[in-house]
Design a protein around this motif. Structure first.
Motif, PDB file in Angstrom:
ATOM      1  N   VAL A  11       0.850  -1.194   0.000  1.00 21.88           N
ATOM      2  CA  VAL A  11       0.000   0.000   0.000  1.00 21.88           C
ATOM      3  C   VAL A  11       0.886   1.245   0.000  1.00 21.88           C
ATOM      4  N   THR A  43       1.289   5.561  -0.166  1.00 26.97           N
ATOM      5  CA  THR A  43       0.640   6.794   0.262  1.00 26.97           C
ATOM      6  C   THR A  43       0.948   7.892  -0.738  1.00 26.97           C
ATOM      7  N   GLN A  50      -9.246   7.604 -10.191  1.00 32.05           N
ATOM      8  CA  GLN A  50      -8.445   7.602  -8.956  1.00 32.05           C
ATOM      9  C   GLN A  50      -8.552   8.946  -8.244  1.00 32.05           C
ATOM     10  N   LYS A  60     -12.056   9.317  -6.701  1.00 33.71           N
ATOM     11  CA  LYS A  60     -12.134   8.452  -5.517  1.00 33.71           C
ATOM     12  C   LYS A  60     -11.397   9.081  -4.342  1.00 33.71           C
ATOM     13  N   GLU A  61     -10.215   9.655  -4.611  1.00 38.28           N
ATOM     14  CA  GLU A  61      -9.428  10.290  -3.554  1.00 38.28           C
ATOM     15  C   GLU A  61     -10.170  11.482  -2.955  1.00 38.28           C
ATOM     16  N   SER A  87     -13.444  10.029  -0.947  1.00 35.39           N
ATOM     17  CA  SER A  87     -13.180   9.220   0.254  1.00 35.39           C
ATOM     18  C   SER A  87     -12.137   9.832   1.174  1.00 35.39           C
ATOM     19  N   ASP A  88     -11.438  10.880   0.687  1.00 39.31           N
ATOM     20  CA  ASP A  88     -10.371  11.528   1.446  1.00 39.31           C
ATOM     21  C   ASP A  88      -9.291  10.522   1.861  1.00 39.31           C
ATOM     22  N   THR A  89      -9.084   9.503   1.031  1.00 41.73           N
ATOM     23  CA  THR A  89      -8.013   8.530   1.274  1.00 41.73           C
ATOM     24  C   THR A  89      -6.857   8.821   0.333  1.00 41.73           C
ATOM     25  N   LYS A  90      -5.665   8.706   0.854  1.00 43.93           N
ATOM     26  CA  LYS A  90      -4.468   8.984   0.063  1.00 43.93           C
ATOM     27  C   LYS A  90      -3.605   7.742  -0.096  1.00 43.93           C
ATOM     28  N   THR A  91      -4.253   6.588  -0.030  1.00 48.12           N
ATOM     29  CA  THR A  91      -3.529   5.329  -0.194  1.00 48.12           C
ATOM     30  C   THR A  91      -3.909   4.669  -1.510  1.00 48.12           C
TER      31      THR A  91
END
Length: 317
Positions: free
Chosen positions: A10, A12, A79, A82-83, A86-90
C-alpha cells in the motif's frame, strides 16, 4: 528508519490536501472534466467510425488520438475522484504501476500519433499525385500498428527496468503515479533507468518532434508555392489544426517537466501543471478537430440535428 524500509504493497500519495470547503468544488470540477472528455472523444470516435465517407487515411489515423486521450484521462480521473470523495491517500502498488504505465502510454502515444498525422498531411500536400498509391489501407494499418507497437515496447521496457529494482519506500510525492515518482520509492542504483528514460525522451522529442517540424515546414513551403488559393487555404487550415494540438501538448509537457526541476515553485501550481497535461489536451483535441475540420463538423451537426428532430417527433412539446 521504519518508513525508509517500508515494503508495504500500500502506497501513500501526497494528494491535493483539500480543505473541507474545497471538496465539493474539486469533486464537481473533476467529474465534469471527465464527463466532458468522455463525451467529446466518444462523439469524435463514433463520428469517424459510423461515417464511411470519413474512412480515409487522415481520419483513420486521427481516430487513434481520441482513443489515446481516453486512455490517459481514464488512468487519472477515477483515482482522483475516488481520492476526493473518500479523502483517502492510499493506493495499491500494483494499481499505482498500472496508472503510471497508461499515463506514459498516453504521453508517448500522443507524440507518435501526431507524427503519423503530420506524415499523412506531408504526403497529401507535397506529393498529391502519389497520395492514393502511397496511403493505401494496408499502409495505414502498418503505420497505426507501428505507432502502438513502438509505444508498448518503449513503455514496457521502461517499466520492466523499474519493477526489477527493490522498493523500500511507500510515499508518492505527487498527485498521481508516474515513472519518476515510482523511482523515488527505489533504494538501488537507478542509473540504467535514468539513461533509458533520457533515451525515450530523445526518441520522442528529437525524432518525433523533428519529423513533425520538418514535415510542416515542407508543407508550408508547398502551400506558398501553390497557385491555387483554395487548395492553399484548406491545407493551411488543416496544418493549423494539427499544429495547435501539437503545440498544446508540447507546452503542457514542457511545463510539467520544468515544474519537477524547479524547487521554488508552489506545490499547488506543480500539482495543477501535473494534471493539466491529462485534462486540457483530451478536452480540447476533439473540440479543435470538431470545429476546424469541416467534414467532421458537418457530420457531428447532422447527427445531433437528426437526433433533435427525431426526439421532437416522439415528444412534440
Amino acid at each position: 528508519m521504519g518508513d525508509l524500509y517500508n515494503t508495504s504493497s500500500v502506497l501513500t500519495l501526497q494528494g491535493f490536501n483539500l480543505s473541507s470547503q474545497s471538496v465539493i468544488p474539486a469533486f464537481l470540477f473533476a467529474t465534469l472534466s471527465y464527463m466532458i472528455i468522455l463525451f467529446c472523444n466518444l462523439v469524435l470516435i463514433l463520428t469517424i467510425v459510423l461515417n464511411k465517407c470519413l474512412h480515409q487515411p487522415m481520419y483513420m489515423i486521427l481516430l487513434n488520438l481520441p482513443i489515446n486521450d481516453l486512455i490517459g484521462s481514464t488512468a487519472l480521473f477515477p483515482q482522483v475522484i475516488k481520492e476526493i470523495l473518500s479523502d483517502t491517500k492510499t493506493m495499491q502498488h500494483s494499481a499505482c504501476v498500472a496508472q503510471a504505465f497508461f499515463i506514459h502510454i498516453y504521453g508517448l502515444g500522443a507524440v507518435f500519433i501526431l507524427t503519423a498525422m503530420a506524415y499523412d498531411r506531408y504526403i497529401a500536400i507535397c506529393l498529391p499525385l502519389k497520395y492514393n498509391a502511397i496511403m493505401t489501407n494496408a499502409h495505414i494499418m502498418k503505420i497505426i500498428t507501428l505507432v502502438w507497437l513502438f509505444n508498448l515496447i518503449l513503455m514496457g521496457m521502461l517499466f520492466f527496468l523499474l519493477l526489477r529494482l527493490p522498493r523500500c519506500r511507500s510515499l508518492i510525492t505527487h498527485t498521481y503515479c508516474d515513472n519518476p515518482s515510482l523511482l523515488t520509492l527505489v533504494c538501488a542504483n537507478t542509473a540504467i533507468n535514468n539513461i533509458y528514460g533520457l533515451f525515450t525522451v530523445a526518441v520522442t522529442q528529437v525524432v518525433g518532434n523533428g519529423m513533425i517540424l520538418y514535415t510542416y515546414l515542407q508543407i508550408l513551403i508547398a502551400c506558398f508555392r501553390s497557385k491555387r488559393s483554395d487548395t492553399r487555404a484548406k491545407a493551411l487550415q488543416t496544418c493549423a489544426t494539427h499544429l495547435t494540438v501539437f503545440l498544446l501538448l508540447e507546452c503542457l509537457g514542457l511545463f510539467t517537466i520544468i515544474s519537477y526541476r524547479l524547487r521554488g515553485i508552489s506545490p499547488h501550481l506543480r500539482k495543477f501543471i501535473g494534471v493539466s497535461t491529462l485534462i486540457f489536451p483530451p478536452t480540447l483535441n476533439p473540440i479543435i478537430y470538431g470545429l476546424k475540420t469541416q467534414e467532421i463538423r458537418e457530420k457531428v451537426i447532422y447527427f445531433f440535428s437528426k437526433k433533435y428532430l427525431f426526439s421532437k417527433k416522439i415528444f412534440p412539446f
